[in-house]
Design a protein around this motif. Structure first.
Motif, PDB file in Angstrom:
ATOM      1  N   SER A 171      56.110 -42.544  -7.047  1.00 15.00           N
ATOM      2  CA  SER A 171      56.236 -41.799  -5.789  1.00 15.00           C
ATOM      3  C   SER A 171      55.732 -42.591  -4.590  1.00 15.00           C
ATOM      4  N   GLY A 172      54.965 -43.644  -4.847  1.00 13.31           N
ATOM      5  CA  GLY A 172      54.412 -44.426  -3.745  1.00 13.31           C
ATOM      6  C   GLY A 172      55.225 -45.641  -3.360  1.00 13.31           C
ATOM      7  N   PHE A 173      56.290 -45.931  -4.106  1.00 12.34           N
ATOM      8  CA  PHE A 173      57.101 -47.106  -3.800  1.00 12.34           C
ATOM      9  C   PHE A 173      58.083 -46.820  -2.670  1.00 12.34           C
ATOM     10  N   ALA A 174      58.300 -47.820  -1.835  1.00 11.59           N
ATOM     11  CA  ALA A 174      59.294 -47.694  -0.766  1.00 11.59           C
ATOM     12  C   ALA A 174      60.680 -47.514  -1.370  1.00 11.59           C
ATOM     13  N   ALA A 175      61.565 -46.879  -0.610  1.00  6.59           N
ATOM     14  CA  ALA A 175      62.901 -46.546  -1.117  1.00  6.59           C
ATOM     15  C   ALA A 175      63.715 -47.781  -1.462  1.00  6.59           C
ATOM     16  N   ASP A 176      63.425 -48.911  -0.817  1.00  3.78           N
ATOM     17  CA  ASP A 176      64.234 -50.104  -1.064  1.00  3.78           C
ATOM     18  C   ASP A 176      63.766 -50.903  -2.279  1.00  3.78           C
ATOM     19  N   VAL A 177      62.750 -50.435  -2.980  1.00  9.61           N
ATOM     20  CA  VAL A 177      62.298 -51.088  -4.210  1.00  9.61           C
ATOM     21  C   VAL A 177      63.120 -50.541  -5.372  1.00  9.61           C
ATOM     22  N   ARG A 178      63.920 -51.402  -5.993  1.00  9.24           N
ATOM     23  CA  ARG A 178      64.713 -50.974  -7.148  1.00  9.24           C
ATOM     24  C   ARG A 178      63.789 -50.825  -8.348  1.00  9.24           C
ATOM     25  N   CYS A 179      63.747 -49.647  -8.920  1.00 11.91           N
ATOM     26  CA  CYS A 179      62.898 -49.386 -10.068  1.00 11.91           C
ATOM     27  C   CYS A 179      63.750 -49.009 -11.274  1.00 11.91           C
ATOM     28  N   THR A 180      63.265 -49.362 -12.450  1.00 10.52           N
ATOM     29  CA  THR A 180      64.001 -49.020 -13.658  1.00 10.52           C
ATOM     30  C   THR A 180      63.033 -48.810 -14.807  1.00 10.52           C
ATOM     31  N   ALA A 181      63.554 -48.304 -15.915  1.00 10.70           N
ATOM     32  CA  ALA A 181      62.742 -48.049 -17.104  1.00 10.70           C
ATOM     33  C   ALA A 181      62.792 -49.250 -18.032  1.00 10.70           C
ATOM     34  N   HIS A 182      61.716 -49.442 -18.806  1.00 13.72           N
ATOM     35  CA  HIS A 182      61.686 -50.564 -19.746  1.00 13.72           C
ATOM     36  C   HIS A 182      62.558 -50.283 -20.964  1.00 13.72           C
ATOM     37  N   ALA A 183      62.222 -49.244 -21.730  1.00 14.22           N
ATOM     38  CA  ALA A 183      62.949 -48.948 -22.968  1.00 14.22           C
ATOM     39  C   ALA A 183      62.613 -47.528 -23.418  1.00 14.22           C
ATOM     40  N   PRO A 184      63.434 -46.932 -24.255  1.00 15.85           N
ATOM     41  CA  PRO A 184      63.140 -45.571 -24.731  1.00 15.85           C
ATOM     42  C   PRO A 184      61.854 -45.476 -25.540  1.00 15.85           C
ATOM     43  N   TYR A 185      61.387 -46.565 -26.138  1.00 14.27           N
ATOM     44  CA  TYR A 185      60.164 -46.509 -26.939  1.00 14.27           C
ATOM     45  C   TYR A 185      58.906 -46.725 -26.104  1.00 14.27           C
ATOM     46  N   SER A 186      59.068 -47.055 -24.821  1.00 15.89           N
ATOM     47  CA  SER A 186      57.912 -47.347 -23.973  1.00 15.89           C
ATOM     48  C   SER A 186      57.892 -46.539 -22.687  1.00 15.89           C
ATOM     49  N   THR A 187      58.936 -45.769 -22.434  1.00 10.69           N
ATOM     50  CA  THR A 187      59.069 -44.998 -21.190  1.00 10.69           C
ATOM     51  C   THR A 187      59.416 -43.564 -21.559  1.00 10.69           C
TER      52      THR A 187
END
Length: 405
Positions: A171-187
């Motif tokens: 929730s604290g990251f700026a909108a232009d920071v592309r974020c993604t999940a690592h893997a189903p076993y870790s996220t």
């Protein structure tokens, strides 16, 4: 301001990437863009400086859809020999990786190794990279570099406090920071859904490690096995995680995150039902054949994916799991593992498919009017159109090339 002369590049063959190979072809460029493509006989009278590339083929640049430039300083992990975990032991490899990352390494060393890896990719004809990292400052790595880098900040947090902490950080990251999940076993499920929702708002690609190892699938189906032991070692409150009781692709679909913007990286351990599910949702798959071979995790069911029209692209993964970052090698290994694959399909995975997926299709991936004039001249003694792609996709690191800028 840099000036671009008007050039006419001639070669025995031009690989367009989105059309037939042109014999005795030529490419006209001006102001950094391709202006025209065709047979030399049709373009030879144009006012331009002629550059004759006899003994070469002109091709689009390549696009790497999965790399971890941050891990480049750990290249020793991919050449560790007898010290390496046994084939398929993903948790053993992760332990080695985490132990190496825990050492006190100067950040300049990490940064310089990443830049060297990026330079290596460029020297191998790569003009676009999807880079996955854990440090927000890595997003600035390629500033001023010729290869375009799309950086994704990878997030972890499977359950309990670790998931809550990751959600708060997100929730604290700026909108232009592309974020993604690592893997189903870790996220965790909520974190995956929050990350996918954010990617959807930004119309961003959502790359994720999916079904890379049999150990991962065992954990998702039963909640037991080597990944449970590993997570307990790491202090993760695994008892609060409810295993979905299904494979990775089916699990992501149950969370509502599988669509045309979802890129499943590796996708080795998927069954036929999940392949059909990927096709129905429009999901794409990034194959990392050389990394998979080194790790001993198996090979993806590529032929079945192609038969159902799933978009396939290529990635190198990191120097920690692949001794070389070279897309020509990825094509070569893929064809060795799947000899029935058509060479034109394999070359498309490393070029036009990747450029489209990363949103670079208007500039890279093909040789066509309007795209960047950064093209490749690859040394090749092919005598006919049929031999060209056979050579390009089977020669590996012996490929010799230069850039046409």
């Amino acid at each position: 301001m840099q000036e671009y002369p008007r050039y006419l590049y001639r070669a025995p063959f031009v690989v367009q990437g989105n059309g037939p190979i042109i014999a005795d072809g030529a490419v006209l460029t001006e102001d950094g863009l391709v202006v025209a493509v065709g047979r030399y006989a049709e373009l030879k009278d144009l006012d331009a400086q002629l550059e004759d590339y006899e003994g070469h083929v002109i091709t689009p640049p390549l696009v790497n859809c999965h790399a971890h430039l941050e891990l480049s300083y750990l290249s020793g992990l991919a050449t560790a020999g007898s010290d390496s975990p046994s084939p398929g032991d993903m948790t053993g490899w992760i332990r080695s990786l985490l132990a190496a990352r825990a050492e006190n390494i100067e950040q300049d060393t990490v940064h310089d190794a990443a830049l060297m890896a990026l330079a290596t990719l460029y020297a191998g004809g790569c003009r676009g990279v999807a880079d996955i990292g854990n440090r927000p400052e890595s997003s600035f790595l390629a500033e001023g570099f010729k290869t375009e880098v799309l950086f994704f900040l990878e997030m972890f947090g499977l359950c309990g406090e670790s998931e809550e902490s990751a959600l708060a950080a997100l929730s604290g990251f700026a909108a232009d920071v592309r974020c993604t999940a690592h893997a189903p076993y870790s996220t965790g499920a909520r974190l995956i859904q929050a990350l996918k929702k954010r990617a959807g708002r930004e119309r961003s690609l959502f790359p994720m490690h999916v079904a890379e190892s049999a150990q991962e699938i065992e954990f998702l189906r039963t909640g037991s096995g080597p990944f449970r032991d590993f997570l307990l070692e790491r202090g993760v409150a695994v008892d609060s995680f409810t295993p979905p009781g299904m494979g990775a692709v089916r699990y992501l679909d149950s969370l509502g995150v599988l669509d045309a913007q979802t890129l499943c990286v590796h996708a080795v351990h998927v069954d036929e039902e999940e392949i059909s599910l990927l096709a129905a949702r429009g999901g794409a798959v990034c194959l990392c054949p050389a990394s998979n071979r080194y790790m001993g995790v198996g090979t993806a069911p590529v032929e079945k994916m192609l038969a159902q029209g799933i978009p396939l692209v290529l990635g190198t993964d990191s120097l920690a799991s692949n001794p070389q970052l070279n897309l020509w090698q990825e094509m070569q290994v893929l064809r060795q593992d799947h000899p029935a694959l058509a060479p034109e399909a394999v070359f498309a995975m490393a070029s036009v498919n990747g450029s489209r997926l990363l949103g670079l299709g208007g500039r890279l991936g093909t040789v066509a009017p309007g795209v960047s004039s950064s093209l490749l001249a690859v040394r090749c003694q092919a005598k006919n159109e049929g031999d060209v792609l056979e050579y390009l996709t089977s020669t590996g690191t012996d490929i010799k090339l230069e850039w046409l800028e």
